[in-house]
Scaffold this active site. Sequence first.
Site, PDB file in Angstrom:
ATOM      1  N   GLY A 286      23.745   2.772   5.681  1.00 47.82           N
ATOM      2  CA  GLY A 286      22.334   3.604   5.383  1.00 47.82           C
ATOM      3  C   GLY A 286      22.136   3.498   4.024  1.00 47.82           C
ATOM      4  O   GLY A 286      21.113   3.496   3.690  1.00 47.82           O
TER       5      GLY A 286
ATOM      6  N   HIS B   5      30.881  -1.281   9.770  1.00 51.81           N
ATOM      7  CA  HIS B   5      29.957  -2.048   9.112  1.00 51.81           C
ATOM      8  C   HIS B   5      30.494  -3.776   9.242  1.00 51.81           C
ATOM      9  O   HIS B   5      30.025  -4.502   8.576  1.00 51.81           O
ATOM     10  CB  HIS B   5      29.660  -1.826   7.766  1.00 51.81           C
TER      11      HIS B   5
ATOM     12  N   ILE C 206      26.614  -2.331  12.225  1.00 51.99           N
ATOM     13  CA  ILE C 206      25.323  -2.006  11.395  1.00 51.99           C
ATOM     14  C   ILE C 206      25.487  -2.022   9.967  1.00 51.99           C
ATOM     15  O   ILE C 206      26.383  -2.130   9.241  1.00 51.99           O
ATOM     16  CB  ILE C 206      24.890  -0.513  12.014  1.00 51.99           C
TER      17      ILE C 206
ATOM     18  N   ASP D 189      32.306   1.198   0.348  1.00 56.18           N
ATOM     19  CA  ASP D 189      32.356   1.900   1.771  1.00 56.18           C
ATOM     20  C   ASP D 189      32.923   0.864   2.581  1.00 56.18           C
ATOM     21  O   ASP D 189      32.014  -0.122   3.062  1.00 56.18           O
ATOM     22  CB  ASP D 189      30.911   2.250   2.045  1.00 56.18           C
TER      23      ASP D 189
END
Length: 295
Positions: free
Chosen positions: A221, A203, A218, A198
């Site tokens: 998840g 990110h 961030i 990903d």
Amino acid sequence: MPIYYPDILEQPPTTWTFTYGDKDVMLYALGIGLGADPMNRAELPFVYERELKVVPTAATVLSSAGVSIRKRDQAPPREGWRESEINFLMVVHGEQKVELHRPLPDYGTFTAEQRVIGAFDKGPGKGAVVLNETTWTDQTGEKVATLTSSIFARGDGGFGGPSEGAPEPHPVPERAPDISVDFTTRPDQALLYRLNGDRNPLHSDPDVAKMAGFDRPILHGLCTYGITCRAVLQEIAGWDPTQILSHQARFSAPVFPGDTVTVDLWRDGNVISFEARVKARGVTVIKNGKTVLRS
């Protein structure tokens, strides 16, 4: 184009074959923080190829390793069928579940098939929930894993589908947690985890993160989701991944690399409930977690 209901349930599935090996398995384990202490003999089998163990939630990323074919099923849809398209700029990951039909091997070639299994309308301006299911089979056709995920499509409400019937979240016990354990994420953890597949710049790129409303990139998840599985392995399953039959959770807030994540665990027989929070910021980042252990 908008979501067309019930046509979205009849969209041809996407299928692909993929091969992964020990490097992919170890990279995932490193990405969720295992092996930070190279002298920790309990964690070493997840990051060292001798007697390698596979974290169950690695199933969320291993199907993107070494993908060789990815295509829509060629079966023609029914007459009058309309293909739905979702505004992915307005999509967030809602829930994730991994169900293992047998323990994940540390290498192999598999076929994945992904399809939409549900769509629920929250109303105009309130978004939609879309459920996807991905099944893995091995080269003999035996089922290995089933992954179920939901996305919250913020820009696609009002399509006329059902408003009720979505799976209910798992209720965690009201008593105090039986176990709480802290995991400190590394400042560069998202940069490592993204190598699992990903590579969303949210990110990794501070400018992209700022455009999305965050002051810095961030953590994925699914990385936080993997940390909650690590907590179950460490605190309850005795570091034995074959004890975990399924692991599911809802995403409620982002983690920033460098945050310390506290995972709260409740044990009731072979069902482990869990939630995760960042105490320093007063936020719960994972809710309604449920792990089912082998009886």
